[in-house]
Design an enzyme around this catalytic site. Structure first.
Site, PDB file in Angstrom:
ATOM      1  N   HIS A  17       0.833  -1.209   0.000  1.00  0.00           N
ATOM      2  CA  HIS A  17       0.000   0.000   0.000  1.00  0.00           C
ATOM      3  C   HIS A  17       0.871   1.265   0.000  1.00  0.00           C
ATOM      4  CE1 HIS A  17      -3.013  -2.710   2.320  1.00  0.00           C
ATOM      5  NE2 HIS A  17      -3.509  -2.562   1.109  1.00  0.00           N
ATOM      6  N   LYS A  41     -15.703  -6.668   6.096  1.00  0.00           N
ATOM      7  CA  LYS A  41     -14.805  -7.727   6.532  1.00  0.00           C
ATOM      8  C   LYS A  41     -14.453  -7.516   7.982  1.00  0.00           C
ATOM      9  CE  LYS A  41     -11.526  -5.892   3.243  1.00  0.00           C
ATOM     10  NZ  LYS A  41     -10.286  -5.925   2.527  1.00  0.00           N
ATOM     11  N   ARG A  90      -2.361  -6.473  -8.087  1.00  0.00           N
ATOM     12  CA  ARG A  90      -1.459  -7.624  -8.070  1.00  0.00           C
ATOM     13  C   ARG A  90      -1.917  -8.563  -9.170  1.00  0.00           C
ATOM     14  NH1 ARG A  90      -3.131  -8.204  -1.949  1.00  0.00           N
ATOM     15  NH2 ARG A  90      -4.930  -7.377  -3.045  1.00  0.00           N
ATOM     16  N   SER A 128      -3.089  -7.825   3.346  1.00  0.00           N
ATOM     17  CA  SER A 128      -3.219  -7.567   4.783  1.00  0.00           C
ATOM     18  C   SER A 128      -3.710  -8.829   5.500  1.00  0.00           C
ATOM     19  CB  SER A 128      -4.199  -6.421   5.037  1.00  0.00           C
ATOM     20  OG  SER A 128      -3.697  -5.226   4.514  1.00  0.00           O
TER      21      SER A 128
END
Ligand code: ADP
Length: 160
Positions: A17, A41, A90, A128
């Protein structure tokens, strides 16, 4: 002046990040990192913690601010007069999701451009969620997060 929004959960901010944010800050006049208040989440860090961890990581960059927001990301982008939204990509894992989100956002406001930036190869497999899992099991993460984030993770996961 071009203002860009880099939105996300950032639970917590990783080197992936931070790298995207630093590169985006070179392209745009102002970069606002938007920490989404209530992503769907389970979070480890509360909103204020996620903001301050990212803030500390960007302390040496002058044209970046970190703010929290609620509700639709596109509405927050409009509120801060952003002309672009930055997202990190990604390989494999992100494209379909980012594409869908970009189309949905364009449907709501075509004037805000979504700019996707490719991750650096060393952060290609960094998320993460995996980071938190590895850290909770005592694995090495020092090359994946800033030092203060590593410390915060250890504190949080030992207490948890
Ligand atoms: P989300 O916004 O989906 O809750 P995150 O907060 O984890 O996800 O990520 C915010 C943005 O940063 C997303 O665009 C995501 O693809 C990107 N990102 C996450 N991890 C990396 C990484 N290792 N390298 C580059 N970009 C990343």
């Amino acid at each position: 002046m071009t203002i860009a929004l880099y939105p996300g959960s950032f639970d917590p901010a990783t080197n992936g990040h931070v790298d995207i944010a630093k590169r985006a800050a070179k392209i745009f006049d102002q970069l606002v990192i938007g920490v989404f208040d209530a992503p769907p989440k389970k979070l480890l860090f509360d909103t204020e913690e996620r903001v301050s961890l990212f803030e500390e990581a960007m302390a040496d960059v002058g044209n970046v601010t970190v703010r929290t927001y609620k509700g639709l990301t596109i509405e927050f982008a409009k509120e801060i007069s952003a002309s672009a939204m930055v997202r990190g990509l990604r390989a494999n894992s992100d494209f379909e999701y980012e594409f869908e989100m970009a189309m949905m956002n364009r449907n709501m406001d075509p004037s805000i451009e979504v700019v996707c930036m490719m991750t650096r190869i060393e952060y290609q497999f960094l998320s993460s969620s995996l980071l938190k899992e590895v850290c909770s099991l005592g694995g090495r993460i020092d090359n994946l997060v800033p030092r203060h984030v590593e410390k915060a993770l250890h504190e949080k996961l030992t207490v948890a």
